[in-house]
Design an enzyme around this catalytic site. Structure first.
Site, mmCIF file in Angstrom:
data_model
loop_
_atom_site.group_PDB
_atom_site.id
_atom_site.type_symbol
_atom_site.label_atom_id
_atom_site.label_comp_id
_atom_site.label_asym_id
_atom_site.label_seq_id
_atom_site.Cartn_x
_atom_site.Cartn_y
_atom_site.Cartn_z
ATOM 1 N N ARG A 1 0.731 -1.220 -0.023
ATOM 2 C CA ARG A 1 0.220 -0.003 -0.054
ATOM 3 C C ARG A 1 0.831 1.196 -0.074
ATOM 4 N NH1 ARG A 1 -2.515 -4.293 0.876
ATOM 5 N NH2 ARG A 1 -4.940 -4.270 0.671
ATOM 6 N N ASP B 1 -17.815 6.863 8.417
ATOM 7 C CA ASP B 1 -16.700 6.048 8.418
ATOM 8 C C ASP B 1 -15.426 6.868 8.228
ATOM 9 O OD1 ASP B 1 -16.569 2.907 7.252
ATOM 10 O OD2 ASP B 1 -14.856 4.078 6.787
#
Length: 280
Positions: A38, A145
């Site tokens: 990532r 979120d």
């Protein structure tokens, strides 16, 4: 990464501490491959030459911090997940709350983290299908979120067959429109019944900005935190929950191992936790 085949141990530790302080998520050497993949993507996306260049950008550019957090969040979910809690919501939790309300009063339900929207939309659909009193109250559903890309997807309201696999065919027909084979979109009326907002569970101000709730669904996120971050998150959730309100955790999570501030409620369909009306 461009010229660095692997993160140095000190760089890995520095990054993991940075991520932890901002999200509560705990990563370490055991997740090295996941982390490096990532970070490599973000190094490439920003045109950074090395980890150190990218990390400097990360610390000083809010947009890159947001992109990094989005890259590390997990968004695996589907409609009617852990539906025993939805049954408890309509059979036990909301009737208990309604006894303290008058006709037309507001009842606020919070789904956090809400990922790409399957959970808050599930709550809306379930109540329309299974709680006869839904129209007697002003039910407000909020999905939040930390992942801003997930929130954008939630607002769009488009889902593949896999996300809908637990829904009865007649429910899909009533609440979704098929855009193309394998893609379904939530009908507009249902989209408008759910509000989506960004929130970070370990930041008190971020949680406080959401207001108070009678019911909170906070499932399958505390398992990614260590004890300290878990305690911070639960303290913030306690504050967000109005006295007498209920919180539902994931099936592997137990509030009794985190905090003694909640009462355990064993309903026919599920075990949930309640903020007491008042503490002595």
């Amino acid at each position: 990464m461009n010229q660095d085949p692997a993160l140095k141990p000190a760089d890995l530790e520095r990054f993991c501490e940075f991520l932890y302080q901002r999200t509560g998520m705990v990563f370490g050497e055991s997740k090295r491959y996941y982390i490096e993949r990532r970070i490599a993507d973000r190094v490439k996306a920003t045109g950074s030459g090395h980890f150190s260049d990218w990390f400097a950008t990360l610390r000083n550019r809010p947009g890159e911090l947001e992109a990094m957090i989005n890259a590390f969040t997990v968004n695996e979910t589907y409609f009617y997940r852990e539906d025993h809690q939805l049954r408890a919501l309509s059979r036990s939790i909301l009737p208990a709350i309604a006894r303290t309300k008058g006709p037309g009063d507001k009842i606020r339900i919070w789904s956090v983290p809400c990922s790409t929207g399957e959970e808050p939309y599930s709550i809306a659909i379930w109540l329309l299908e299974n709680w006869p009193m839904v129209d007697a109250y002003n039910v407000e559903i909020v999905g939040s979120d930390i992942d801003t890309e997930a929130l954008q997807a939630a607002r769009l309201g488009r889902f593949g067959d896999r996300a809908l696999q637990r829904l009865p065919a007649d429910v899909i027909q009533r609440y979704f429109e098929q855009r193309r084979p394998g893609e379904h979109e939530i009908i507009q009326d249902l989209k408008e019944s759910v509000a989506f907002t960004p929130a970070n569970l370990i930041e008190g101000d971020s949680v406080a900005d959401q207001g108070g709730f009678e019911v909170i669904f906070c499932r399958n996120v505390l398992i990614y935190f260590d004890d300290a971050a878990r305690a911070r998150a639960v303290d913030n959730l306690y504050t967000a929950l109005r006295p007498g309100g209920f919180i539902c955790l994931g099936h592997t999570e137990s509030m009794s191992r985190i905090s003694d501030r909640f009462d355990t409620c064993r309903f026919e369909d599920a075990v949930v936790y309640r903020r007491p009306e008042r503490r002595t």
